[in-house]
Write a protein that holds these residues in place. Structure first.
Motif, PDB file in Angstrom:
ATOM      1  N   SER A 175      76.576  35.225  56.288  1.00  0.00           N
ATOM      2  CA  SER A 175      76.810  35.544  57.697  1.00  0.00           C
ATOM      3  C   SER A 175      77.811  34.586  58.326  1.00  0.00           C
ATOM      4  CB  SER A 175      75.494  35.474  58.470  1.00  0.00           C
ATOM      5  OG  SER A 175      74.959  34.162  58.410  1.00  0.00           O
ATOM      6  N   SER A 176      78.236  34.955  59.514  1.00  0.00           N
ATOM      7  CA  SER A 176      79.116  34.094  60.302  1.00  0.00           C
ATOM      8  C   SER A 176      78.963  34.451  61.767  1.00  0.00           C
ATOM      9  CB  SER A 176      80.583  34.259  59.868  1.00  0.00           C
ATOM     10  OG  SER A 176      81.048  35.564  60.193  1.00  0.00           O
ATOM     11  N   THR A 211      81.195  34.332  65.612  1.00  0.00           N
ATOM     12  CA  THR A 211      82.467  34.128  66.300  1.00  0.00           C
ATOM     13  C   THR A 211      82.178  33.820  67.752  1.00  0.00           C
ATOM     14  OG1 THR A 211      83.659  35.651  64.847  1.00  0.00           O
ATOM     15  CG2 THR A 211      84.666  35.155  66.966  1.00  0.00           C
ATOM     16  N   SER A 250      85.708  31.341  64.612  1.00  0.00           N
ATOM     17  CA  SER A 250      84.771  31.894  63.639  1.00  0.00           C
ATOM     18  C   SER A 250      84.253  30.785  62.740  1.00  0.00           C
ATOM     19  CB  SER A 250      85.453  32.974  62.786  1.00  0.00           C
ATOM     20  OG  SER A 250      85.806  34.090  63.584  1.00  0.00           O
ATOM     21  N   PRO A 264      81.771  30.394  59.379  1.00  0.00           N
ATOM     22  CA  PRO A 264      80.898  30.951  58.333  1.00  0.00           C
ATOM     23  C   PRO A 264      79.559  30.218  58.292  1.00  0.00           C
ATOM     24  CG  PRO A 264      83.125  30.583  57.502  1.00  0.00           C
ATOM     25  CD  PRO A 264      83.054  29.931  58.849  1.00  0.00           C
ATOM     26  N   GLY A 295      77.565  29.798  60.589  1.00  0.00           N
ATOM     27  CA  GLY A 295      77.445  28.939  61.761  1.00  0.00           C
ATOM     28  C   GLY A 295      76.189  29.174  62.583  1.00  0.00           C
ATOM     29  N   GLY A 348      78.153  24.366  61.056  1.00  0.00           N
ATOM     30  CA  GLY A 348      78.029  25.267  59.918  1.00  0.00           C
ATOM     31  C   GLY A 348      77.989  24.470  58.638  1.00  0.00           C
ATOM     32  N   THR A 378      77.804  38.067  66.125  1.00  0.00           N
ATOM     33  CA  THR A 378      77.340  37.763  64.775  1.00  0.00           C
ATOM     34  C   THR A 378      77.942  38.754  63.779  1.00  0.00           C
ATOM     35  OG1 THR A 378      75.370  39.180  64.915  1.00  0.00           O
ATOM     36  CG2 THR A 378      75.164  36.916  65.715  1.00  0.00           C
TER      37      THR A 378
END
Length: 246
Positions: A161-162, A164, A173, A175, A177, A194, A211
Protein backbone atom coordinates in the motif's frame (compact mmCIF):
# COMPACT_ATOMS: atom_id res chain seq x y z
CA UNK A 1 -29.91 -4.37 15.41
CA UNK A 2 -29.95 -0.78 16.58
CA UNK A 3 -29.92 -0.41 20.34
CA UNK A 4 -31.42 3.07 20.55
CA UNK A 5 -34.91 4.47 20.37
CA UNK A 6 -36.23 7.39 18.35
CA UNK A 7 -39.14 9.36 19.77
CA UNK A 8 -41.25 11.78 17.75
CA UNK A 9 -42.37 15.06 19.21
CA UNK A 10 -46.13 14.41 19.36
CA UNK A 11 -47.42 15.18 22.82
CA UNK A 12 -48.50 12.07 24.67
CA UNK A 13 -50.11 11.57 28.06
CA UNK A 14 -47.76 10.22 30.68
CA UNK A 15 -48.26 6.63 31.69
CA UNK A 16 -48.19 7.81 35.27
CA UNK A 17 -49.67 11.32 35.44
CA UNK A 18 -48.63 11.68 39.08
CA UNK A 19 -44.93 11.28 38.31
CA UNK A 20 -43.08 14.44 37.38
CA UNK A 21 -40.14 13.52 35.10
CA UNK A 22 -38.24 16.57 36.35
CA UNK A 23 -37.92 14.88 39.75
CA UNK A 24 -36.01 11.92 38.33
CA UNK A 25 -32.78 13.94 38.28
CA UNK A 26 -32.43 17.63 39.09
CA UNK A 27 -30.47 18.77 35.97
CA UNK A 28 -33.05 17.33 33.54
CA UNK A 29 -35.43 20.31 33.62
CA UNK A 30 -32.65 22.76 32.80
CA UNK A 31 -31.29 20.55 30.05
CA UNK A 32 -34.74 20.26 28.49
CA UNK A 33 -35.25 24.04 28.60
CA UNK A 34 -31.84 24.69 27.03
CA UNK A 35 -32.48 22.13 24.29
CA UNK A 36 -35.91 23.62 23.57
CA UNK A 37 -34.31 27.05 23.10
CA UNK A 38 -32.09 25.72 20.31
CA UNK A 39 -34.65 23.37 18.72
CA UNK A 40 -36.06 24.20 15.30
CA UNK A 41 -38.64 22.62 13.03
CA UNK A 42 -38.27 18.90 12.35
CA UNK A 43 -34.68 18.70 13.62
CA UNK A 44 -33.79 16.47 16.53
CA UNK A 45 -32.02 16.61 19.88
CA UNK A 46 -29.56 13.77 20.41
CA UNK A 47 -29.56 12.33 23.93
CA UNK A 48 -26.32 10.53 24.73
CA UNK A 49 -26.88 7.98 27.48
CA UNK A 50 -25.32 4.85 28.92
CA UNK A 51 -26.77 1.35 29.21
CA UNK A 52 -27.50 1.00 32.92
CA UNK A 53 -30.95 1.32 34.46
CA UNK A 54 -30.36 4.78 35.90
CA UNK A 55 -29.18 6.07 32.51
CA UNK A 56 -32.28 4.68 30.80
CA UNK A 57 -34.57 6.22 33.43
CA UNK A 58 -32.95 9.64 33.05
CA UNK A 59 -33.13 9.49 29.26
CA UNK A 60 -36.80 8.45 29.38
CA UNK A 61 -37.64 11.32 31.75
CA UNK A 62 -35.73 13.78 29.56
CA UNK A 63 -37.66 12.57 26.51
CA UNK A 64 -40.90 13.28 28.35
CA UNK A 65 -39.78 16.79 29.22
CA UNK A 66 -38.72 17.45 25.63
CA UNK A 67 -41.91 15.90 24.29
CA UNK A 68 -43.99 18.28 26.41
CA UNK A 69 -42.11 21.15 24.75
CA UNK A 70 -42.74 19.77 21.27
CA UNK A 71 -39.10 18.80 20.73
CA UNK A 72 -38.09 15.71 18.78
CA UNK A 73 -35.45 13.53 20.50
CA UNK A 74 -33.26 10.56 19.55
CA UNK A 75 -31.42 8.44 22.10
CA UNK A 76 -27.82 7.54 21.26
CA UNK A 77 -25.63 5.05 23.12
CA UNK A 78 -21.96 4.02 22.75
CA UNK A 79 -23.11 1.03 20.65
CA UNK A 80 -21.25 0.99 17.29
CA UNK A 81 -24.43 1.30 15.19
CA UNK A 82 -26.16 3.85 17.38
CA UNK A 83 -25.35 7.03 15.46
CA UNK A 84 -26.94 5.56 12.33
CA UNK A 85 -30.28 6.74 13.71
CA UNK A 86 -29.14 10.31 13.01
CA UNK A 87 -28.24 9.61 9.37
CA UNK A 88 -31.35 11.34 7.99
CA UNK A 89 -31.68 14.00 10.68
CA UNK A 90 -30.27 17.42 11.44
CA UNK A 91 -29.18 17.77 15.05
CA UNK A 92 -29.85 20.99 16.95
CA UNK A 93 -28.05 19.97 20.14
CA UNK A 94 -26.48 17.00 21.89
CA UNK A 95 -27.30 16.36 25.56
CA UNK A 96 -24.57 14.59 27.49
CA UNK A 97 -26.02 12.14 30.01
CA UNK A 98 -22.94 9.89 29.78
CA UNK A 99 -20.62 12.21 31.73
CA UNK A 100 -17.04 13.28 31.15
CA UNK A 101 -15.75 9.71 30.91
CA UNK A 102 -16.75 9.29 27.26
CA UNK A 103 -15.62 11.31 24.26
CA UNK A 104 -18.59 10.24 22.15
CA UNK A 105 -20.98 13.10 23.07
CA UNK A 106 -18.28 15.69 22.42
CA UNK A 107 -17.22 14.17 19.10
CA UNK A 108 -20.84 13.76 18.00
CA UNK A 109 -21.58 17.43 18.75
CA UNK A 110 -18.53 18.49 16.74
CA UNK A 111 -19.51 16.16 13.89
CA UNK A 112 -23.05 17.57 13.76
CA UNK A 113 -21.96 21.18 14.34
CA UNK A 114 -24.33 21.23 17.30
CA UNK A 115 -23.94 22.62 20.81
CA UNK A 116 -23.20 20.08 23.54
CA UNK A 117 -25.41 20.60 26.60
CA UNK A 118 -24.08 19.13 29.83
CA UNK A 119 -25.03 19.30 33.52
CA UNK A 120 -23.08 22.06 35.22
CA UNK A 121 -20.16 20.69 37.28
CA UNK A 122 -20.16 21.51 40.99
CA UNK A 123 -17.30 23.99 40.62
CA UNK A 124 -18.80 25.65 37.53
CA UNK A 125 -21.46 28.24 36.81
CA UNK A 126 -24.58 27.56 34.71
CA UNK A 127 -24.41 29.22 31.32
CA UNK A 128 -20.65 28.92 30.96
CA UNK A 129 -19.42 27.85 27.53
CA UNK A 130 -16.23 26.04 26.60
CA UNK A 131 -14.99 26.27 23.03
CA UNK A 132 -12.24 24.20 21.42
CA UNK A 133 -10.83 23.45 18.01
CA UNK A 134 -11.52 20.09 16.35
CA UNK A 135 -10.26 18.12 13.36
CA UNK A 136 -13.00 18.08 10.72
CA UNK A 137 -12.91 15.08 8.35
CA UNK A 138 -14.79 14.95 5.03
CA UNK A 139 -15.06 11.81 2.90
CA UNK A 140 -15.51 11.35 -0.83
CA UNK A 141 -19.25 10.79 -0.37
CA UNK A 142 -19.52 14.12 1.50
CA UNK A 143 -20.02 12.40 4.85
CA UNK A 144 -18.61 14.48 7.65
CA UNK A 145 -16.85 13.29 10.77
CA UNK A 146 -14.75 14.92 13.45
CA UNK A 147 -11.98 14.11 15.90
CA UNK A 148 -11.27 15.97 19.11
CA UNK A 149 -7.54 15.47 19.35
CA UNK A 150 -5.96 12.94 16.97
CA UNK A 151 -6.38 11.00 13.72
CA UNK A 152 -4.04 8.22 12.56
CA UNK A 153 -4.08 6.36 9.23
CA UNK A 154 -2.06 3.12 9.13
CA UNK A 155 -1.64 0.58 6.31
CA UNK A 156 -2.83 -2.96 6.93
CA UNK A 157 0.00 -4.18 4.71
CA UNK A 158 2.88 -1.73 4.31
CA UNK A 159 4.49 -3.68 1.44
CA UNK A 160 1.43 -3.42 -0.82
CA UNK A 161 0.00 0.00 0.00
CA UNK A 162 0.84 3.67 -0.16
CA UNK A 163 -0.65 7.02 0.74
CA UNK A 164 -0.63 10.31 -1.12
CA UNK A 165 -0.84 13.58 0.81
CA UNK A 166 -1.71 16.89 -0.79
CA UNK A 167 -0.98 20.15 0.96
CA UNK A 168 -1.59 23.33 -0.98
CA UNK A 169 -1.41 21.56 -4.35
CA UNK A 170 1.84 19.75 -3.54
CA UNK A 171 1.29 15.95 -3.68
CA UNK A 172 3.58 13.60 -1.76
CA UNK A 173 3.37 9.79 -2.17
CA UNK A 174 4.82 7.49 0.48
CA UNK A 175 4.95 3.70 -0.09
CA UNK A 176 3.74 1.94 3.04
CA UNK A 177 3.27 5.34 4.62
CA UNK A 178 1.33 6.29 7.72
CA UNK A 179 0.20 9.66 9.02
CA UNK A 180 -0.75 11.10 12.42
CA UNK A 181 -2.68 14.38 12.65
CA UNK A 182 -3.13 16.45 15.81
CA UNK A 183 -3.89 20.12 16.47
CA UNK A 184 -1.54 22.94 17.38
CA UNK A 185 -2.40 26.63 17.60
CA UNK A 186 -5.23 26.51 15.09
CA UNK A 187 -3.45 24.33 12.54
CA UNK A 188 -3.12 20.67 11.65
CA UNK A 189 0.08 19.21 13.09
CA UNK A 190 1.09 16.39 10.72
CA UNK A 191 3.67 13.62 11.16
CA UNK A 192 4.35 11.18 8.32
CA UNK A 193 6.70 8.22 7.92
CA UNK A 194 7.19 5.01 5.94
CA UNK A 195 9.44 1.96 5.78
CA UNK A 196 11.89 3.82 3.52
CA UNK A 197 10.84 7.34 4.47
CA UNK A 198 12.18 9.10 7.54
CA UNK A 199 9.64 10.80 9.77
CA UNK A 200 8.73 14.31 8.70
CA UNK A 201 6.71 16.89 10.58
CA UNK A 202 4.88 19.95 9.25
CA UNK A 203 1.80 22.09 9.88
CA UNK A 204 -1.03 22.87 7.46
CA UNK A 205 -4.37 24.63 7.32
CA UNK A 206 -5.80 21.84 5.16
CA UNK A 207 -4.65 18.40 4.12
CA UNK A 208 -5.98 15.82 1.64
CA UNK A 209 -5.10 12.13 1.96
CA UNK A 210 -5.69 9.28 -0.45
CA UNK A 211 -4.89 5.60 0.10
CA UNK A 212 -3.73 3.16 -2.57
CA UNK A 213 -3.11 -0.56 -2.88
CA UNK A 214 -5.19 -1.92 -0.04
CA UNK A 215 -7.13 -1.19 3.14
CA UNK A 216 -5.86 1.09 5.86
CA UNK A 217 -6.80 1.42 9.48
CA UNK A 218 -8.34 4.75 10.51
CA UNK A 219 -8.02 5.60 14.19
CA UNK A 220 -9.98 8.57 15.50
CA UNK A 221 -9.34 9.74 19.07
CA UNK A 222 -7.73 6.35 19.85
CA UNK A 223 -10.85 4.53 18.58
CA UNK A 224 -10.24 2.28 15.54
CA UNK A 225 -12.85 2.54 12.80
CA UNK A 226 -13.57 -0.05 10.09
CA UNK A 227 -11.07 -0.59 7.27
CA UNK A 228 -10.70 2.54 5.19
CA UNK A 229 -9.96 2.98 1.49
CA UNK A 230 -10.29 6.19 -0.48
CA UNK A 231 -9.68 9.84 0.31
CA UNK A 232 -10.22 12.19 3.21
CA UNK A 233 -9.96 15.97 3.55
CA UNK A 234 -8.84 17.35 6.90
CA UNK A 235 -9.13 20.87 8.26
CA UNK A 236 -8.74 22.48 11.66
CA UNK A 237 -12.17 23.84 12.52
CA UNK A 238 -11.71 26.72 14.92
CA UNK A 239 -14.02 26.50 17.93
CA UNK A 240 -15.78 23.60 16.24
CA UNK A 241 -16.96 22.27 19.59
CA UNK A 242 -19.07 24.36 21.98
CA UNK A 243 -19.89 22.87 25.40
CA UNK A 244 -22.54 24.71 27.38
CA UNK A 245 -23.01 24.02 31.08
CA UNK A 246 -26.65 23.98 32.17
Amino acid sequence: MNSTTEVLSSTRARQNPEQDPATVWEPLAGLAEAAAETASGSNTVAINRGFDRKARERARALRQLLDERGVRATEITPAPDSEELLADSSVDSVINLVGTGSWQPYRLAAKERAALLAPCPEEGEPGESLRRDVIAMNRQDSRRDAALSRVVVLPENATESSITLNRGGEPLSIPGGQVAITLHEGQLDVRIEGPDYSEQHFTADRLSLETHGGPHRLIRDEMPIAEFEGSLDFVCEREGLVVRSV
